[in-house]
Design an enzyme around this catalytic site. Structure first.
Site, mmCIF file in Angstrom:
data_model
loop_
_atom_site.group_PDB
_atom_site.id
_atom_site.type_symbol
_atom_site.label_atom_id
_atom_site.label_comp_id
_atom_site.label_asym_id
_atom_site.label_seq_id
_atom_site.Cartn_x
_atom_site.Cartn_y
_atom_site.Cartn_z
ATOM 1 N N ASP A 34 0.829 -1.205 0.000
ATOM 2 C CA ASP A 34 0.000 0.000 0.000
ATOM 3 C C ASP A 34 0.867 1.260 0.000
ATOM 4 O O ASP A 34 1.971 1.262 0.561
ATOM 5 C CB ASP A 34 -0.891 0.041 1.245
ATOM 6 C CG ASP A 34 -1.995 -1.005 1.229
ATOM 7 O OD1 ASP A 34 -2.020 -1.830 0.303
ATOM 8 O OD2 ASP A 34 -2.812 -1.006 2.167
ATOM 9 N N HIS A 85 -5.990 2.953 -4.394
ATOM 10 C CA HIS A 85 -5.906 3.250 -2.948
ATOM 11 C C HIS A 85 -6.283 4.709 -2.685
ATOM 12 O O HIS A 85 -5.802 5.308 -1.720
ATOM 13 C CB HIS A 85 -4.486 2.946 -2.467
ATOM 14 C CG HIS A 85 -4.352 2.697 -0.992
ATOM 15 N ND1 HIS A 85 -5.210 1.882 -0.272
ATOM 16 C CD2 HIS A 85 -3.435 3.146 -0.101
ATOM 17 C CE1 HIS A 85 -4.816 1.839 0.992
ATOM 18 N NE2 HIS A 85 -3.755 2.610 1.130
ATOM 19 N N HIS A 182 3.740 -2.127 3.226
ATOM 20 C CA HIS A 182 3.636 -0.756 2.722
ATOM 21 C C HIS A 182 4.948 -0.351 2.069
ATOM 22 O O HIS A 182 6.007 -0.467 2.711
ATOM 23 C CB HIS A 182 3.325 0.228 3.854
ATOM 24 C CG HIS A 182 1.991 0.020 4.493
ATOM 25 N ND1 HIS A 182 1.753 -0.984 5.404
ATOM 26 C CD2 HIS A 182 0.805 0.680 4.332
ATOM 27 C CE1 HIS A 182 0.471 -0.936 5.790
ATOM 28 N NE2 HIS A 182 -0.120 0.059 5.155
#
Length: 213
Positions: A34, A85, A182
């Site tokens: 992410d 996202h 991430h």
């Protein structure tokens, strides 16, 4: 900071239309990243994945795609899946419905425009995992598949050691697990230890790493 490494079964039962893991008897794990792409860490992630012949799904922030189009295209060229996202990593619980949909559509349009003709998925992950019911329903009507996770590496946690971050995944992931990392500056010190450890451990166990279909 409150979070659970394993997504509670009750949450998965409450929101069955969201994707938490994939039913699989095959030895496959679905790594997700992410908040990228950014030049400081995303290229390192790509090189690390390549060493293990691993594919992953990258939930991109639209503004980072805008700022770093060459890294975004590299994700696609390397055979990874790119997904939505939001444009600016907004919190669903604090964002009105129409604004949230604009954030999502802006990100999607930007990713499609920068893909050099490659078809872009309509996989969507809400930042912070925050999504109100009306947002969820509206996104699903627009054809988005909402992707959550069953294992959180917690690489975002500044209080966590890199070794504990590795353990979070190695101890709990199994066939069909969707794992969250991430590719962000905040996560980098833990990610740079945990990702190679996870890839090595599960490769030695005979697992493959694939994009979310």
């Amino acid at each position: 900071m409150k979070y659970t490494v394993k997504s509670p079964k009750v949450l998965q039962m409450l929101y069955p239309k969201r994707l938490w893991r994939l039913d699989s008897t095959e030895k496959v794990i679905y790594l997700t990243f992410d908040d990228g792409p950014i030049p400081e860490i995303t290229p390192w992630v790509l090189e690390t994945l390549k060493r293990f012949d691993a594919k992953a799904t990258f939930f991109c922030i639209g503004d980072n795609v805008r700022k770093h189009p060459e890294i975004y295209r590299e994700l696609i060229q390397e055979g990874h899946r790119v997904a939505n996202h939001t444009m600016h990593h907004v919190k669903g619980w604090k964002t009105p419905l129409l604004d949230y949909l604009r954030e999502t559509e802006s990100c999607q349009n930007l990713m499609e425009a920068g893909s050099d003709g490659t078809e872009i998925s309509k996989l969507f992950r809400p930042p912070y995992g925050q999504l109100r019911s009306n947002q969820s329903k509206a996104l699903q009507k627009k054809g988005y598949k909402i992707v959550m996770w069953d294992i959180l590496s917690a690489d975002f946690d500044l209080q966590l050691s890199p070794e504990k971050c590795s353990e979070n995944v190695i101890k709990h992931a199994k066939e069909g697990s969707i794992v969250v990392f991430h590719d962000s500056l905040k996560a980098a010190p833990r990610l740079q230890v945990a990702l190679p450890a996870v890839l090595k451990e599960f490769s030695e166990r005979g697992f493959a790493f694939k994009c979310i279909p």
